[in-house]
Scaffold this active site. Structure first.
Site, PDB file in Angstrom:
ATOM      1  N   ARG A  68       0.847  -1.123   0.080  1.00 22.71           N
ATOM      2  CA  ARG A  68       0.214   0.150   0.033  1.00 22.71           C
ATOM      3  C   ARG A  68       0.941   1.110  -0.059  1.00 22.71           C
ATOM      4  O   ARG A  68       0.862   2.070  -0.947  1.00 22.71           O
ATOM      5  CB  ARG A  68      -0.855   0.115   1.067  1.00 22.71           C
ATOM      6  N   ASP A  69       1.649   1.300   1.003  1.00 25.08           N
ATOM      7  CA  ASP A  69       2.327   2.690   1.242  1.00 25.08           C
ATOM      8  C   ASP A  69       3.693   2.748   0.247  1.00 25.08           C
ATOM      9  O   ASP A  69       3.698   4.019  -0.198  1.00 25.08           O
ATOM     10  CB  ASP A  69       2.943   2.736   2.657  1.00 25.08           C
ATOM     11  N   HIS A  75       4.250   3.616  12.976  1.00 24.58           N
ATOM     12  CA  HIS A  75       4.415   3.561  11.541  1.00 24.58           C
ATOM     13  C   HIS A  75       5.509   4.697  11.275  1.00 24.58           C
ATOM     14  O   HIS A  75       5.158   5.929  11.532  1.00 24.58           O
ATOM     15  CB  HIS A  75       3.105   3.961  10.887  1.00 24.58           C
ATOM     16  N   HIS A 125       8.427   6.569   9.387  1.00 21.80           N
ATOM     17  CA  HIS A 125       9.171   6.852   8.010  1.00 21.80           C
ATOM     18  C   HIS A 125      10.629   7.565   8.589  1.00 21.80           C
ATOM     19  O   HIS A 125      11.077   7.964   9.593  1.00 21.80           O
ATOM     20  CB  HIS A 125       8.646   7.998   7.335  1.00 21.80           C
ATOM     21  N   CYS A 134       3.626   9.205   1.994  1.00 20.67           N
ATOM     22  CA  CYS A 134       2.641   9.832   1.675  1.00 20.67           C
ATOM     23  C   CYS A 134       2.694  10.858   0.410  1.00 20.67           C
ATOM     24  O   CYS A 134       3.707  11.605   0.340  1.00 20.67           O
ATOM     25  CB  CYS A 134       2.302  10.481   2.886  1.00 20.67           C
ATOM     26  N   ASN A 184       9.448   3.915   4.465  1.00 18.73           N
ATOM     27  CA  ASN A 184       9.337   3.497   5.662  1.00 18.73           C
ATOM     28  C   ASN A 184      10.567   2.527   6.045  1.00 18.73           C
ATOM     29  O   ASN A 184      11.408   2.424   5.335  1.00 18.73           O
ATOM     30  CB  ASN A 184       8.301   2.258   5.568  1.00 18.73           C
TER      31      ASN A 184
HETATM   32  N1  COA Z   1     -12.531   4.541  -3.559  1.00 19.43           N
HETATM   33  C1  COA Z   1     -12.697   4.792  -4.955  1.00 19.43           C
HETATM   34  N2  COA Z   1     -13.254   5.871  -5.366  1.00 19.43           N
HETATM   35  C2  COA Z   1     -13.678   6.783  -4.633  1.00 19.43           C
HETATM   36  C3  COA Z   1     -13.695   6.662  -3.323  1.00 19.43           C
HETATM   37  C4  COA Z   1     -12.911   5.590  -2.717  1.00 19.43           C
HETATM   38  N3  COA Z   1     -12.654   5.460  -1.554  1.00 19.43           N
HETATM   39  N4  COA Z   1     -14.075   7.928  -2.640  1.00 19.43           N
HETATM   40  C5  COA Z   1     -14.525   8.673  -3.524  1.00 19.43           C
HETATM   41  N5  COA Z   1     -14.164   8.085  -4.926  1.00 19.43           N
HETATM   42  C6  COA Z   1     -14.774   8.546  -6.177  1.00 19.43           C
HETATM   43  C7  COA Z   1     -16.067   9.113  -6.157  1.00 19.43           C
HETATM   44  O1  COA Z   1     -16.884   8.186  -6.392  1.00 19.43           O
HETATM   45  C8  COA Z   1     -16.055  10.259  -7.160  1.00 19.43           C
HETATM   46  O2  COA Z   1     -15.824   9.638  -8.448  1.00 19.43           O
HETATM   47  P1  COA Z   1     -16.610  10.426  -9.637  1.00 19.43           P
HETATM   48  O3  COA Z   1     -15.790  11.329  -9.930  1.00 19.43           O
HETATM   49  O4  COA Z   1     -16.527   9.087 -10.705  1.00 19.43           O
HETATM   50  O5  COA Z   1     -17.756  10.532  -9.556  1.00 19.43           O
HETATM   51  C9  COA Z   1     -14.703  10.938  -6.924  1.00 19.43           C
HETATM   52  O6  COA Z   1     -13.771   9.756  -6.307  1.00 19.43           O
HETATM   53  C10 COA Z   1     -14.537  11.839  -6.030  1.00 19.43           C
HETATM   54  O7  COA Z   1     -15.532  11.658  -4.901  1.00 19.43           O
HETATM   55  P2  COA Z   1     -15.514  12.732  -3.618  1.00 19.43           P
HETATM   56  O8  COA Z   1     -16.237  12.222  -2.502  1.00 19.43           O
HETATM   57  O9  COA Z   1     -15.851  14.142  -4.088  1.00 19.43           O
HETATM   58  O10 COA Z   1     -13.977  12.772  -3.125  1.00 19.43           O
HETATM   59  P3  COA Z   1     -13.045  13.896  -3.495  1.00 19.43           P
HETATM   60  O11 COA Z   1     -12.636  14.268  -4.596  1.00 19.43           O
HETATM   61  O12 COA Z   1     -13.388  15.175  -2.383  1.00 19.43           O
HETATM   62  O13 COA Z   1     -11.573  13.011  -2.524  1.00 19.43           O
HETATM   63  C11 COA Z   1     -10.848  11.337  -1.408  1.00 19.43           C
HETATM   64  C12 COA Z   1     -11.461  12.584  -1.336  1.00 19.43           C
HETATM   65  C13 COA Z   1     -10.819  10.898   0.413  1.00 19.43           C
HETATM   66  C14 COA Z   1     -11.800  10.210  -2.129  1.00 19.43           C
HETATM   67  C15 COA Z   1      -9.721  11.416  -1.912  1.00 19.43           C
HETATM   68  O14 COA Z   1      -9.074  12.518  -1.537  1.00 19.43           O
HETATM   69  C16 COA Z   1      -8.740  10.131  -1.841  1.00 19.43           C
HETATM   70  O15 COA Z   1      -9.038   9.173  -2.127  1.00 19.43           O
HETATM   71  N6  COA Z   1      -7.577  10.436  -0.916  1.00 19.43           N
HETATM   72  C17 COA Z   1      -6.622   9.362  -0.606  1.00 19.43           C
HETATM   73  C18 COA Z   1      -5.306   9.773  -0.283  1.00 19.43           C
HETATM   74  C19 COA Z   1      -4.475   8.682   0.098  1.00 19.43           C
HETATM   75  O16 COA Z   1      -4.481   7.459  -0.329  1.00 19.43           O
HETATM   76  N7  COA Z   1      -3.419   9.208   0.707  1.00 19.43           N
HETATM   77  C20 COA Z   1      -2.185   8.128   1.034  1.00 19.43           C
HETATM   78  C21 COA Z   1      -2.440   7.474   2.227  1.00 19.43           C
HETATM   79  S1  COA Z   1      -2.316   8.007   3.743  1.00 19.43           S
HETATM   80 ZN    ZN Z   2       3.328   5.847   5.477  1.00 21.51          ZN
END
Ligand code: COA
Ligand code: ZN
Length: 314
Positions: A17-18, A208, A210, A241, A250
């Site tokens: 994942r990370d 966790h 880094h 991240c 990590n």
């Molecule tokens: N898995 C898959 N798709 C997702 C989702 C999820 N968990 N959450 C939202 N989506 C999709 C929505 O369905 C939407 O799709 P569409 O544009 O086709 O309709 C789109 O993403 C936007 O959804 P929204 O709820 O408005 O999300 P956002 O744009 O505000 O983004 C997150 C918020 C949380 C979904 C996004 O910032 C994210 O995935 N961040 C992860 C960051 C990460 O992994 N960081 C590292 C680990 S710490």
């Molecule tokens: Zn990390």
């Protein structure tokens, strides 16, 4: 080295994942699965197998469901990371054994990472706990930037405890204290763990760590001294991240296994197998990775020669 009554240390493998989330190119699904299989064969019993996040936010994780569909299930707890309810629904319907919910301990990082304030993320949390409860599955609460925020700097300890409390009250089975930015030092680790364990003595927690500033292994040692028994580590030391400037890797799993086993702890992971896997991983990714033990080898010269091709002739 490990004796029958050696203290057990549980390692949560986070490279799938990370590591893959931060790798500049998309790692093909079959390569991800190959590495996951080797990790399990080496003795890994829990991993952050992938993350169910927006493919627009993190395109490297767009194959999360395929990854979950192809992993060996036996002997390993597959616990993908999720940022919201949609992620938890997708994770559980793809066969996750457990989910890792991530919320940052500062609004600044939470907004950068998941586009929500902490308060907004907490609203989603209740429905994630309900879903997990209905399915009888555990949820771990991960607290990003618990030891320092790239935007805010110091994080007041009370903010960390407030978020931990929300997780624990909601039903989290454990807490992950994340030094997402590698800003911790041993003194800070000891101080936060003292406060955390005093407030939440019954709650299992993991670290966790880094290595952005070269302190990760020293921080692990400090946490060990404080009684920690669960650590996240990533094969080859990859990871980071995407929402931390200059993110660095990590703790390398093979380095952690080397050090802990030599100190007499039992990680349950086979050192030779994990070194071989790390070296194979490096060849798959085509870049030198930060891990050191895969270069230096185990202490035994014959084993070092066998696994790393090191010539110890004088
Ligand atoms: N898995 C898959 N798709 C997702 C989702 C999820 N968990 N959450 C939202 N989506 C999709 C929505 O369905 C939407 O799709 P569409 O544009 O086709 O309709 C789109 O993403 C936007 O959804 P929204 O709820 O408005 O999300 P956002 O744009 O505000 O983004 C997150 C918020 C949380 C979904 C996004 O910032 C994210 O995935 N961040 C992860 C960051 C990460 O992994 N960081 C590292 C680990 S710490
Ligand atoms: Zn990390």
């Amino acid at each position: 080295m490990t004796t029958a009554n050696a203290k057990k240390i549980h390692i949560r493998e986070v490279a799938p994942r990370d590591g893959f989330q931060s790798w500049p190119e998309f790692v093909p699904t079959d390569k991800k699965l190959e590495v996951i299989k080797l990790l399990i064969e080496a003795g890994v019993t829990e991993m952050e197998t992938t993350s169910f996040v927006s493919p627009k936010a993190i395109p490297q994780m767009r194959d999360a469901a395929e990854v979950m569909g192809g992993v060996p299930r036996k002997g390993c707890v597959h616990s993908p990371l999720v940022p919201n309810l949609k992620g938890a629904q997708l994770a559980f319907s793809s066969g996750a054994d457990k989910v890792i919910v991530v919320i940052s301990t500062t609004d600044a990082h939470n907004l950068a990472n998941v586009r929500r304030t902490i308060k907004e993320s907490l609203t989603d949390l209740q429905s994630i706990f309900q879903l997990a409860k209905d399915l009888g599955k555990p949820v771990m609460g991960a607290m990003a930037v618990a030891f320092g925020c790239p935007y805010q700097g110091d994080v007041p300890e009370e903010d960390v405890y407030r978020l931990a409390e929300a997780y624990i009250k909601g039903g989290a089975s454990s807490i992950d204290l994340a030094d997402t930015t590698g800003m911790a030092t041993p003194t800070r680790i000891l101080k936060l763990l003292k406060g955390f364990t005093a407030r939440f003595p019954e709650t299992p927690y993991s670290l966790h760590l880094h290595n952005n500033r070269g302190t990760a292994m020293a921080n692990l040692y400090a946490a060990l001294e404080a009684g920690a028994t669960i650590f996240d580590a990533a094969l080859g030391g990859i990871g980071g991240c995407p929402n931390v400037p200059q993110a660095a890797g990590n703790l390398p799993t093979e380095d952690v296994v080397f050090m802990l086993e030599d100190m007499g702890f039992d990680t349950g992971i086979d050192l030779m197998k994990i070194i071989k896997t790390a070296r194979h991983f490096e060849s798959i990714l085509g870049k030198t990775l930060p891990g050191q033990v895969m270069k230096g080898g185990p202490r035994d010269p014959k084993m070092a020669a066998a696994v790393c091709g090191i010539d110890h002739q004088i």
